[in-house]
Design a protein around this motif. Structure first.
Motif, PDB file in Angstrom:
ATOM      1  N   VAL A 147       4.524   2.451  -2.562  1.00 22.62           N
ATOM      2  CA  VAL A 147       4.387   3.020  -1.213  1.00 22.62           C
ATOM      3  C   VAL A 147       3.110   2.515  -0.546  1.00 22.62           C
ATOM      4  O   VAL A 147       3.121   2.085   0.615  1.00 22.62           O
ATOM      5  CB  VAL A 147       4.391   4.562  -1.275  1.00 22.62           C
ATOM      6  N   MET A 148       1.997   2.545  -1.280  1.00 22.82           N
ATOM      7  CA  MET A 148       0.725   2.173  -0.676  1.00 22.82           C
ATOM      8  C   MET A 148       0.616   0.666  -0.470  1.00 22.82           C
ATOM      9  O   MET A 148      -0.060   0.214   0.466  1.00 22.82           O
ATOM     10  CB  MET A 148      -0.439   2.674  -1.537  1.00 22.82           C
ATOM     11  N   GLU A 149       1.274  -0.124  -1.303  1.00 21.85           N
ATOM     12  CA  GLU A 149       1.309  -1.568  -1.048  1.00 21.85           C
ATOM     13  C   GLU A 149       2.027  -1.856   0.263  1.00 21.85           C
ATOM     14  O   GLU A 149       1.627  -2.722   1.032  1.00 21.85           O
ATOM     15  CB  GLU A 149       2.000  -2.298  -2.206  1.00 21.85           C
ATOM     16  N   ARG A 150       3.100  -1.124   0.502  1.00 20.33           N
ATOM     17  CA  ARG A 150       3.821  -1.292   1.769  1.00 20.33           C
ATOM     18  C   ARG A 150       2.945  -0.901   2.955  1.00 20.33           C
ATOM     19  O   ARG A 150       2.916  -1.593   3.976  1.00 20.33           O
ATOM     20  CB  ARG A 150       5.100  -0.454   1.739  1.00 20.33           C
ATOM     21  N   ILE A 151       2.200   0.183   2.808  1.00 20.61           N
ATOM     22  CA  ILE A 151       1.311   0.607   3.891  1.00 20.61           C
ATOM     23  C   ILE A 151       0.169  -0.392   4.059  1.00 20.61           C
ATOM     24  O   ILE A 151      -0.228  -0.706   5.193  1.00 20.61           O
ATOM     25  CB  ILE A 151       0.780   2.035   3.610  1.00 20.61           C
ATOM     26  N   ARG A 152      -0.366  -0.891   2.934  1.00 24.49           N
ATOM     27  CA  ARG A 152      -1.456  -1.869   3.027  1.00 24.49           C
ATOM     28  C   ARG A 152      -1.000  -3.100   3.824  1.00 24.49           C
ATOM     29  O   ARG A 152      -1.735  -3.604   4.674  1.00 24.49           O
ATOM     30  CB  ARG A 152      -1.897  -2.280   1.623  1.00 24.49           C
ATOM     31  N   ARG A 153       0.205  -3.569   3.544  1.00 23.58           N
ATOM     32  CA  ARG A 153       0.718  -4.722   4.288  1.00 23.58           C
ATOM     33  C   ARG A 153       0.936  -4.381   5.753  1.00 23.58           C
ATOM     34  O   ARG A 153       0.667  -5.202   6.642  1.00 23.58           O
ATOM     35  CB  ARG A 153       2.025  -5.205   3.657  1.00 23.58           C
ATOM     36  N   ALA A 212     -10.686   3.779  17.995  1.00 21.31           N
ATOM     37  CA  ALA A 212      -9.349   3.185  18.102  1.00 21.31           C
ATOM     38  C   ALA A 212      -8.843   2.751  16.724  1.00 21.31           C
ATOM     39  O   ALA A 212      -7.659   2.906  16.401  1.00 21.31           O
ATOM     40  CB  ALA A 212      -9.366   2.005  19.066  1.00 21.31           C
ATOM     41  N   ALA A 213      -9.740   2.211  15.903  1.00 24.30           N
ATOM     42  CA  ALA A 213      -9.354   1.804  14.553  1.00 24.30           C
ATOM     43  C   ALA A 213      -8.932   3.007  13.721  1.00 24.30           C
ATOM     44  O   ALA A 213      -7.932   2.961  12.991  1.00 24.30           O
ATOM     45  CB  ALA A 213     -10.519   1.080  13.879  1.00 24.30           C
ATOM     46  N   LEU A 214      -9.677   4.098  13.817  1.00 25.04           N
ATOM     47  CA  LEU A 214      -9.340   5.298  13.064  1.00 25.04           C
ATOM     48  C   LEU A 214      -7.995   5.871  13.502  1.00 25.04           C
ATOM     49  O   LEU A 214      -7.176   6.273  12.666  1.00 25.04           O
ATOM     50  CB  LEU A 214     -10.442   6.345  13.228  1.00 25.04           C
ATOM     51  N   ARG A 215      -7.774   5.917  14.817  1.00 23.20           N
ATOM     52  CA  ARG A 215      -6.492   6.434  15.303  1.00 23.20           C
ATOM     53  C   ARG A 215      -5.332   5.551  14.861  1.00 23.20           C
ATOM     54  O   ARG A 215      -4.284   6.046  14.415  1.00 23.20           O
ATOM     55  CB  ARG A 215      -6.513   6.555  16.831  1.00 23.20           C
ATOM     56  N   GLY A 216      -5.505   4.244  14.979  1.00 28.83           N
ATOM     57  CA  GLY A 216      -4.441   3.335  14.563  1.00 28.83           C
ATOM     58  C   GLY A 216      -4.169   3.409  13.078  1.00 28.83           C
ATOM     59  O   GLY A 216      -3.004   3.417  12.640  1.00 28.83           O
ATOM     60  N   PHE A 217      -5.219   3.478  12.281  1.00 30.82           N
ATOM     61  CA  PHE A 217      -5.076   3.557  10.825  1.00 30.82           C
ATOM     62  C   PHE A 217      -4.366   4.858  10.433  1.00 30.82           C
ATOM     63  O   PHE A 217      -3.449   4.857   9.605  1.00 30.82           O
ATOM     64  CB  PHE A 217      -6.452   3.471  10.174  1.00 30.82           C
ATOM     65  N   ALA A 218      -4.775   5.972  11.038  1.00 30.03           N
ATOM     66  CA  ALA A 218      -4.154   7.260  10.739  1.00 30.03           C
ATOM     67  C   ALA A 218      -2.668   7.248  11.093  1.00 30.03           C
ATOM     68  O   ALA A 218      -1.831   7.780  10.349  1.00 30.03           O
ATOM     69  CB  ALA A 218      -4.867   8.378  11.494  1.00 30.03           C
ATOM     70  N   GLN A 219      -2.325   6.623  12.201  1.00 33.82           N
ATOM     71  CA  GLN A 219      -0.918   6.566  12.603  1.00 33.82           C
ATOM     72  C   GLN A 219      -0.098   5.739  11.614  1.00 33.82           C
ATOM     73  O   GLN A 219       1.030   6.111  11.274  1.00 33.82           O
ATOM     74  CB  GLN A 219      -0.806   5.973  14.009  1.00 33.82           C
ATOM     75  N   LEU A 220      -0.670   4.634  11.154  1.00 31.61           N
ATOM     76  CA  LEU A 220       0.030   3.805  10.174  1.00 31.61           C
ATOM     77  C   LEU A 220       0.233   4.560   8.854  1.00 31.61           C
ATOM     78  O   LEU A 220       1.289   4.435   8.213  1.00 31.61           O
ATOM     79  CB  LEU A 220      -0.741   2.511   9.934  1.00 31.61           C
ATOM     80  N   LEU A 221      -0.769   5.330   8.447  1.00 31.98           N
ATOM     81  CA  LEU A 221      -0.625   6.146   7.241  1.00 31.98           C
ATOM     82  C   LEU A 221       0.478   7.189   7.422  1.00 31.98           C
ATOM     83  O   LEU A 221       1.325   7.384   6.544  1.00 31.98           O
ATOM     84  CB  LEU A 221      -1.954   6.826   6.895  1.00 31.98           C
ATOM     85  N   HIS A 222       0.440   7.865   8.550  1.00 31.22           N
ATOM     86  CA  HIS A 222       1.428   8.909   8.834  1.00 31.22           C
ATOM     87  C   HIS A 222       2.839   8.339   8.867  1.00 31.22           C
ATOM     88  O   HIS A 222       3.784   8.923   8.323  1.00 31.22           O
ATOM     89  CB  HIS A 222       1.088   9.593  10.160  1.00 31.22           C
ATOM     90  N   ASP A 223       2.997   7.193   9.512  1.00 31.37           N
ATOM     91  CA  ASP A 223       4.322   6.583   9.630  1.00 31.37           C
ATOM     92  C   ASP A 223       4.818   6.000   8.315  1.00 31.37           C
ATOM     93  O   ASP A 223       6.024   5.809   8.137  1.00 31.37           O
ATOM     94  CB  ASP A 223       4.299   5.480  10.689  1.00 31.37           C
ATOM     95  N   GLY A 224       3.905   5.726   7.389  1.00 35.46           N
ATOM     96  CA  GLY A 224       4.289   5.062   6.147  1.00 35.46           C
ATOM     97  C   GLY A 224       4.699   5.981   5.026  1.00 35.46           C
ATOM     98  O   GLY A 224       5.180   5.504   3.992  1.00 35.46           O
TER      99      GLY A 224
END
Length: 383
Positions: free
Chosen positions: A317-323, A275-287
């Motif tokens: 960009v990555m700071e925004r995704i990190r947040r 679940a963590a991997l799926r959620g993390f991947a989705q956040l990366l994709h959306d960001g």
């Protein structure tokens, strides 16, 4: 036996075979809407050839009128399928009324036995629809595949053939006797079977090419997170690096992973880890933007290619995704909030492979981990 019936039988069985082939492709390979629409088109074509043969055998204007309407409907379905395949379903409001009007005119011509009028409006409108279909196939922001180029060529040839029938029918208005009719039938007998069969073969090749591309995408995609796997990311990186060097554009590689993922996975089980991997991947994709590339390198490590992006802009960009990762409410499926670290590396003139960027981005990620995790660090070289 009348040669016309032999030709119509060939066209009928060709349509039936195509209907079955397209139907099988729709059932077993993703149920794509355009494949179902083309299946219906060939089914209507098969009915049209039967109506045409029956109309000739029985000298029935009603059957010939129905045949004229069905061939128009079949051509409409071809165009609709082409638009569905391209994801452009809007802008067809005119198609229904105009097609209905063309069908009524063709039906009137058949019922009144006005052969020149039938030969002008029937093939004329079908030629317009086929020409628009060929044009729609070329409206893509990429290079056409070989099957697509073949399909465009055959459809264009079919449209030109329909125009030839229109010209011949127009000449028939000024010709005495059956000379015009004989010329029209000769054109149909000599040209239509080969062009129609060729268009069917080209249609099958387009669908087969789409299926092959679908299978390639599945091979290049990580089934858990639905982003690219390492193979897919490497393939995308080859193109991105070559394009960046060719046009002298910036490119930044990001390597990132979930902080303390092992403890999450070990302490709460693989379901929570997945679940963590799926959620993390989705956040990366959306960001990231549409043209950027996200892939899973393995485990909880992901790679991102930020196209036309220098490293300083990539940091933002990555700071925004990190947040967004830290603030995301994933605790519905996860026992705790996620944190992630990011290492960045910009493309250098001497870089030729993804591993060149990955090596430096990995060093930056290692530095981020040593600095306390949950941060974005770019590679700064020896300094």
């Amino acid at each position: 036996m009348n040669p016309a019936f032999i030709i119509l039988a060939l066209l009928f069985f060709t349509s039936v075979v195509m209907m079955i082939a397209m139907g099988v492709a729709w059932v077993h390979f993703g149920r794509k809407r355009h494949v179902l629409t083309w299946t219906a088109s060939y089914a209507v074509s098969a009915i049209q050839w039967v109506l045409n043969a029956a109309g000739l055998a029985l000298h029935s204007g009603i059957l010939m009128a129905l045949a004229a309407m069905t061939i128009i409907f079949s051509s409409v379905l071809v165009l609709v399928g082409v638009r569905q395949r391209a994801g452009r379903t809007a802008g067809l409001a005119w198609l229904g009324p105009v097609s209905a009007l063309a069908g009524l005119v063709a039906s009137y011509a058949a019922l009144s036995e006005n052969r020149p009028l039938l030969g002008i409006f029937g093939p004329g409108y079908v030629g317009v629809l086929i020409a628009i279909s060929a044009l729609e196939l070329t409206r893509v922001d990429r290079r056409l595949t070989p099957p697509e180029r073949m399909f465009v060529a055959i459809l264009s040839l079919l449209a030109l053939f329909q125009i030839g029938l229109v010209v011949n029918s127009a000449r028939d208005l000024f010709m005495a006797g059956d000379a015009g009719l004989q010329a029209y039938r000769a054109m149909l007998g000599l040209g239509l079977p080969s062009i129609y069969v060729a268009s069917c073969v080209a249609g099958v090749m387009v669908v087969a090419g789409d299926l092959a591309e679908q299978l390639r995408e599945q091979l290049d995609r990580d089934p858990l997170t639905n982003v690219l796997n390492r193979r897919g990311l490497e393939s995308a990186a080859r193109r991105a690096i070559a394009n960046a060097h060719r046009h002298k554009r910036p490119l930044t590689m990001v390597i990132c992973d979930i902080d303390d993922f092992k403890s999450l996975n070990d302490g709460h089980g693989h379901i929570a880890g997945d679940a963590a991997l799926r959620g993390f991947a989705q956040l990366l994709h959306d960001g990231v933007r549409r043209g950027d590339v996200v892939g899973r390198l393995g485990g909880d490590e992901f790679g991102i290619l930020l196209v036309d992006t220098p490293v300083e802009a990539a940091i933002e960009v990555m700071e925004r995704i990190r947040r967004s990762v830290a603030e995301a409410d994933l605790r519905i499926t996860l026992p705790r909030a996620l944190r992630a670290s990011f290492g960045l590396s910009e493309l250098l003139p001497e870089d030729s492979h993804m591993d060149d960027l990955v090596h430096r981005a990995d060093k930056a990620l290692y530095e981020a981990k040593n600095a306390g995790r949950d941060r974005v660090i770019p590679w700064r070289g020896a300094a």
